[in-house]
Motif scaffolding. Structure first.
Motif, short mmCIF file in Angstrom:
data_model
loop_
_atom_site.label_atom_id
_atom_site.label_comp_id
_atom_site.label_asym_id
_atom_site.label_seq_id
_atom_site.Cartn_x
_atom_site.Cartn_y
_atom_site.Cartn_z
N LEU A 97 13.32 19.66 9.20
CA LEU A 97 12.56 20.86 8.88
C LEU A 97 12.38 21.75 10.11
CD1 LEU A 97 9.77 19.52 6.49
CD2 LEU A 97 12.08 20.29 5.95
N LEU A 98 12.17 21.16 11.27
CA LEU A 98 11.99 21.95 12.49
C LEU A 98 13.23 22.78 12.79
CD1 LEU A 98 10.22 19.27 14.73
CD2 LEU A 98 9.15 21.29 13.70
N TYR A 99 14.39 22.14 12.70
CA TYR A 99 15.65 22.86 12.92
C TYR A 99 15.82 23.99 11.90
CZ TYR A 99 18.12 19.93 16.39
OH TYR A 99 18.54 19.29 17.53
N GLU A 100 15.65 23.65 10.63
CA GLU A 100 15.94 24.62 9.57
C GLU A 100 14.92 25.75 9.54
OE1 GLU A 100 18.54 21.89 6.51
OE2 GLU A 100 16.50 22.46 5.92
N PHE A 101 13.68 25.47 9.90
CA PHE A 101 12.67 26.52 9.92
C PHE A 101 13.01 27.58 10.96
CE2 PHE A 101 8.49 28.09 11.55
CZ PHE A 101 8.11 28.78 10.43
N LYS A 102 13.34 27.17 12.15
CA LYS A 102 13.68 28.14 13.19
C LYS A 102 14.87 28.99 12.77
CE LYS A 102 15.12 28.69 18.02
NZ LYS A 102 15.47 27.99 19.28
N ALA A 134 9.30 23.74 16.70
CA ALA A 134 10.49 24.30 16.05
C ALA A 134 11.24 25.23 16.99
CB ALA A 134 10.09 25.04 14.78
N GLU A 135 10.50 26.01 17.77
CA GLU A 135 11.14 26.96 18.68
C GLU A 135 12.00 26.26 19.72
OE1 GLU A 135 12.36 30.31 20.75
OE2 GLU A 135 11.61 30.07 18.70
N ASN A 136 11.70 25.02 20.03
CA ASN A 136 12.47 24.27 21.03
C ASN A 136 13.78 23.71 20.47
OD1 ASN A 136 10.58 24.63 23.10
ND2 ASN A 136 9.37 22.86 22.44
N LYS A 137 14.01 23.86 19.17
CA LYS A 137 15.22 23.31 18.57
C LYS A 137 16.42 24.23 18.80
CE LYS A 137 13.34 19.59 17.14
NZ LYS A 137 13.66 18.32 17.82
N GLY A 138 17.60 23.62 18.77
CA GLY A 138 18.83 24.36 18.93
C GLY A 138 19.38 24.83 17.60
N ASP A 159 24.14 21.71 16.07
CA ASP A 159 23.84 20.56 16.92
C ASP A 159 24.14 19.25 16.18
OD1 ASP A 159 23.03 22.16 18.96
OD2 ASP A 159 20.92 21.53 18.95
N PRO A 160 24.82 18.31 16.83
CA PRO A 160 25.06 17.01 16.20
C PRO A 160 23.78 16.31 15.78
CG PRO A 160 26.43 17.27 18.15
CD PRO A 160 25.48 18.42 18.14
N GLU A 161 22.70 16.53 16.55
CA GLU A 161 21.42 15.90 16.20
C GLU A 161 20.95 16.39 14.85
OE1 GLU A 161 16.77 15.72 17.77
OE2 GLU A 161 18.32 16.60 19.05
N TYR A 162 21.04 17.69 14.60
CA TYR A 162 20.64 18.24 13.30
C TYR A 162 21.51 17.67 12.19
CZ TYR A 162 20.65 21.25 9.24
OH TYR A 162 20.63 21.70 7.95
#
Length: 540
Positions: free
Chosen positions: A366-371, A415-419, A423-426
């Protein structure tokens, strides 16, 4: 998943209410909520269904304009003001003009469909290209209007619904703070529960649940990422439908998650919510997920309203949602019996996946997708003073007295800190969430030969607490939310007069089957009771 992690993940998406000591301090009493003393005459349209409103317009008893005027008066008297419900964030200044136009069409013999002239309100994270704002409850977007209608709003207008106004919500759909109060937003402040005004309405579709339950309109629309339709529906004693992701377009809806987001109907009856469901379906080129609905959707879901819909059904009882509150357990046991009496077979203790199967992937996804989603959305708002998530964070810091008087913005900052989504992590978080959730439901249905799975939607509403935030306990929204599968919650009972809902979820695009089960249960139990908008519970 460890219990504390489950609670934290659920809390940030408005999913699961607390079943704490204050809610069970004395024996259950259906008379715990006393009759209102300041409203001797019942509201003229109290508990009127969409069918009743439609019949009144067909017979000439009321026009759409008169119905809208009655609801607008109700909003002014019972929703607005210091002691009001505070479920409506904005009234549409063009509502009566729209109603007049629809009345003229009816007089000329043109009726667009079952929703012609019916007043509806939508959550304030859904775009309307009119005089109303779309803000997700944030002052960062106050004064800004969307350039166009969301796809589902266009569908509503074409169906002849009257957009009466917008409802308050947990700001940014409750994806802002780990210590938020559901139903609080910088723009709208705190929404209240119509069964007791000092109780929380859950969220994030707080105003949509509170408004339709409190008879401020006929039907409403909420949005959900995880629990944000079903939890406020349960807490406010109404029916909520979270459709399969892709059944309704998300175009023009302020996003959290491309994987999990959807809007859905909320109503006082299953028939009302189901009548709205088909009106908003459709393939939308702006939302690729809707292409999957082609051949899997219906323009009219009311055909699946079957009083005998429980006959012959095999229904699994989700493991882990009972045992948190003895009165809630009692409600569910009564629900089980009612379903069995109508011909269903219940299979107990259905476990969908092992504890900690998701790890931290549920939140990280959710953090990735929200940003990603919010930055794209804000870029489409030409008159918005914030153009990115970073701008929103800075706006809140600069206006902390208005935006952060009670709780901070830790989720936004994480969320702002996400790439980027490359990203492979996402990609790994996405794989884990989708595989665990979908395999869990699909395998449980197949291995146990089930038509659906049921669980407690949530417990009785907790006292509003903007300082410490929400108090969460048990619930069942996560499996259907993360899989993108449909979920329907129906009123099941009361604890000291506070509603408790039962969720019914199943496989992808299995709305017809869930509707038949939900309707049969509703007709067999007739649980819903109109709230009285009293200040507090009488537990004496």
């Amino acid at each position: 998943m460890k219990r504390r992690n489950f609670i934290q993940l659920s809390a940030i998406t408005g999913a699961i209410p607390f079943l704490g000591l204050k809610a069970c301090a004395s024996p259950t009493s259906e008379a715990s909520i006393s009759e209102s003393t300041d409203e001797e005459v019942a509201f003229e349209l109290e508990e009127w269904t969409v069918a009743q409103l439609r019949e009144a317009m067909e017979s000439g008893k009321y026009t759409s304009r008169q119905i809208c005027e009655i609801y607008l008066k109700r909003i002014k008297e019972k929703d607005q003001g210091e002691n009001g419900l505070n479920s409506v964030i904005e009234v549409n200044p063009d509502a009566l003009q729209i109603a007049d136009q629809l009345d003229d069409e009816r007089a000329d013999g043109k009726v667009r469909g079952p929703l012609h002239g019916i007043p509806i309100m939508i959550k304030d994270n859904i775009d309307t290209g009119d005089k109303m704002m779309t803000t997700a409850g944030s002052m960062a977007l106050a004064g800004s209007s969307a350039p166009d209608d969301a796809f589902i709003v266009k569908q509503l207008r074409e169906a002849g619904a009257v957009l009466l106004g917008k409802t308050n919500l947990s700001e940014w759909a409750n994806f802002r703070s780990f210590r938020s109060s559901s139903g609080w937003s910088g723009r709208g402040r705190q929404t209240r529960n119509p069964y007791a005004l000092d109780r929380n309405p859950c969220g994030s579709s707080s105003g949509s649940g509170s408004a339709v339950s409190g008879n401020m309109c006929a039907i409403t629309i909420g949005t959900e990422t995880n629990g944000s339709i079903v939890c406020p529906s349960s807490a406010n004693g109404v029916v909520g439908i979270k459709p399969t992701v892709g059944l309704w377009s998300r175009d023009g809806i302020i996003p959290i998650s491309e994987t999990q987001d959807t809007a859905g109907p909320m109503g006082r009856t299953v028939a009302d919510a189901v009548g709205l469901l088909g009106a908003c379906v459709g393939v939308d080129e702006a939302d690729k997920r809707t292409k999957e609905s082609d051949g899997n959707s219906y323009e009219d879901y009311t055909q699946f309203l079957d009083e005998n819909g429980l006959q012959g059904k095999r229904i699994g009882v989700l493991s882990g949602t009972l045992g948190y509150h003895e009165r809630v357990d009692e409600i569910m046991e009564n629900a089980f019996k009612a379903m069995e009496d109508k011909g269903a077979t219940l299979v107990q203790d259905i476990k969908l996946y092992e504890d900690n199967a998701y790890g931290n992937s549920g939140l990280e996804l959710l953090l990735y997708e929200f940003k990603d989603g919010l930055n794209k959305y804000l870029g489409s708002r030409p008159d918005a003073k914030v153009k990115s998530l970073a701008d929103v964070i800075q706006f809140n810091k600069d206006n902390a007295d208005v935006e952060m008087p009670y709780f901070p913005q830790g989720i936004l900052e994480r969320a702002e800190n996400k790439g980027p989504l490359t990203d492979p992590e996402y990609q790994e978080h996405l794989r884990v969430v989708t595989e665990v959730s979908r395999n869990g439901i699909d395998n449980a249905l197949k291995e146990n030969n089930l038509d659906a799975i049921i669980g407690v939607t949530g417990g009785p509403a907790w006292p509003i607490d903007v300082i410490n935030g929400d108090h969460f306990g048990t619930g069942s929204s996560t499996p259907a939310a993360r899989s993108g599968y449909p979920n329907i919650t129906v009123p099941a009972g009361y604890v000291h007069g506070l509603p408790v809902g039962m969720s019914i979820f199943g496989g992808k695009y299995q709305e017809p089957k869930l509707i038949s089960i939900a309707y049969a249960f509703e007709q067999a139990t007739k649980v819903r009771k109109a709230p009285k908008l009293i200040p507090t519970l009488d537990l004496a």
